[in-house]
Scaffold this active site. Structure first.
Site, short mmCIF file in Angstrom:
data_model
loop_
_atom_site.label_atom_id
_atom_site.label_comp_id
_atom_site.label_asym_id
_atom_site.label_seq_id
_atom_site.Cartn_x
_atom_site.Cartn_y
_atom_site.Cartn_z
N ASP A 79 57.40 5.97 44.19
CA ASP A 79 56.43 5.56 42.78
C ASP A 79 57.55 5.89 41.56
OD1 ASP A 79 54.05 5.05 43.69
OD2 ASP A 79 53.27 6.88 43.99
N HIS A 183 44.52 8.57 35.58
CA HIS A 183 45.30 8.82 34.51
C HIS A 183 44.59 8.38 33.16
CE1 HIS A 183 49.49 9.06 36.58
NE2 HIS A 183 49.20 10.52 36.52
N CYS A 277 52.51 2.15 32.93
CA CYS A 277 53.19 3.07 33.82
C CYS A 277 54.58 2.96 34.18
CB CYS A 277 52.21 3.05 35.31
SG CYS A 277 50.55 3.29 35.32
N1 ARG Z 1 51.00 5.82 42.49
C1 ARG Z 1 51.33 6.31 41.43
C2 ARG Z 1 50.61 7.64 41.29
O1 ARG Z 1 49.35 7.75 42.10
C3 ARG Z 1 50.95 5.73 40.25
C4 ARG Z 1 51.08 5.98 38.94
C5 ARG Z 1 50.98 5.29 37.75
N2 ARG Z 1 51.33 5.68 36.68
C6 ARG Z 1 50.63 5.84 35.36
N3 ARG Z 1 51.28 6.10 34.50
N4 ARG Z 1 49.40 5.70 35.61
O2 ARG Z 1 51.14 8.52 41.00
#
Ligand code: ARG
Length: 284
Positions: A79, A183, A277
């Site tokens: 990630d 988020h 992201c």
């Molecule tokens: N797979 C990552 C997580 O769940 C995705 C993060 C996405 N990033 C963001 N800024 N929303 O943490």
């Protein structure tokens, strides 16, 4: 006779401001754990395609006149491509991240090393769980300069207070209530120095009231826009880089005087992220 055309009703041309960003190539991107509802460990991921799509995004930011710094991707940190989660930088102060889940914990050190290696940033180590710009946003010209901060799934409210102390800016706490929008940066976005767009349904009733009071001119996204990750965009004040699934929202942005630039990031959506992201903003 005065004829008012539709064009006259469009707000005066929005002005872009050159930015510095931090990105990290998805060389090791896979979905081998699931920490948000978008991640399905049984769905195949094409890492090479993810890298190609990411590179178009990087080149798009460069072509728009912005500076893009990159982190070296690390094996075992799939990630890490979501570099927005590594810190929250305002006026040269980088408030570091402390990830909610152990699978991502080691990403924080890579971001910390980046800021500590550069004289223009002062790094503040966090004691509270927070996922950087995943849950923090900043508007330099709204109410004298305020940060918006999400909580409910990842970032702890105590980190909002810690960020206010580190940055010397008011931090407005907003409660996220829909796990699909875990988020802040998939529920709300900064369009320019003073205005935002958001999907009301991602927030508690009280937080919706707070946002409406602070941003009466916000662009409103609907559920379909939010599900397309339309709000996970990056704007320089005029050019709004947004994923190709979000054409309906792109039209709303055009109507509001912005210039959408569409980029395909379908592969990274399998990780639960899109444009924003992948792009941390470095505010000197
Ligand atoms: N797979 C990552 C997580 O769940 C995705 C993060 C996405 N990033 C963001 N800024 N929303 O943490």
């Amino acid at each position: 006779m005065l004829i008012v055309t539709e064009r006259d009703l469009i707000p005066t041309a929005r002005r872009p401001r050159p930015r510095a960003y931090l990105m990290c190539a998805p060389e090791h991107f896979v979905v081998e754990y699931a920490i948000n509802p978008w991640m399905d460990t049984t769905a195949p991921v094409d890492t090479a395609l993810a890298v190609k799509q990411w590179d178009v995004l990087r080149q798009t930011m460069v072509d728009l006149g912005h500076t893009v710094h990159v982190l070296t991707p690390q094996a075992g940190l799939p990630d890490m491509v979501f570099s927005a989660n590594g810190a929250f930088v305002v006026d040269g102060v980088a408030y570091g991240a402390k990830f909610r889940y152990p699978q991502r914990a080691d990403e924080a050190a890579a971001h910390r090393a980046f800021y500590e290696s550069r004289d223009e940033y002062a790094f503040v180590a966090p004691t509270q769980i927070n996922e950087g710009e995943g849950d923090f946003a900043y508007l330099p010209d709204a109410h004298g300069g305020i940060a918006l901060a999400g909580y409910g799934f990842r970032t702890e409210p105590a980190a909002h207070a810690e960020a206010a102390e580190a940055l010397g800016r008011p931090v407005i706490s907003l409660k996220l209530v829909d796990p699909r929008f875990y988020h802040l940066d998939v529920a709300l976005t900064v369009l320019d120095d003073e205005n935002i767009a958001y999907y009301p349904g991602a927030f508690s009733e009280a937080s919706q009231q707070v946002i409406a009071q602070l941003f009466p001119n916000a662009v409103i996204a609907d559920e379909a826009d939010a599900l397309a990750f339309a709000l996970n965009l990056v704007s320089d004040g005029r050019n709004v880089v947004i994923n190709t699934e979000s054409t309906a929202f792109a039209e709303k942005l055009t109507a509001a005087g912005y210039h959408p630039v569409l980029v395909d990031l379908a592969e990274l959506k399998k990780g639960g992220g899109s444009v924003k992201c992948c792009i941390a903003e470095l505010r000197d």
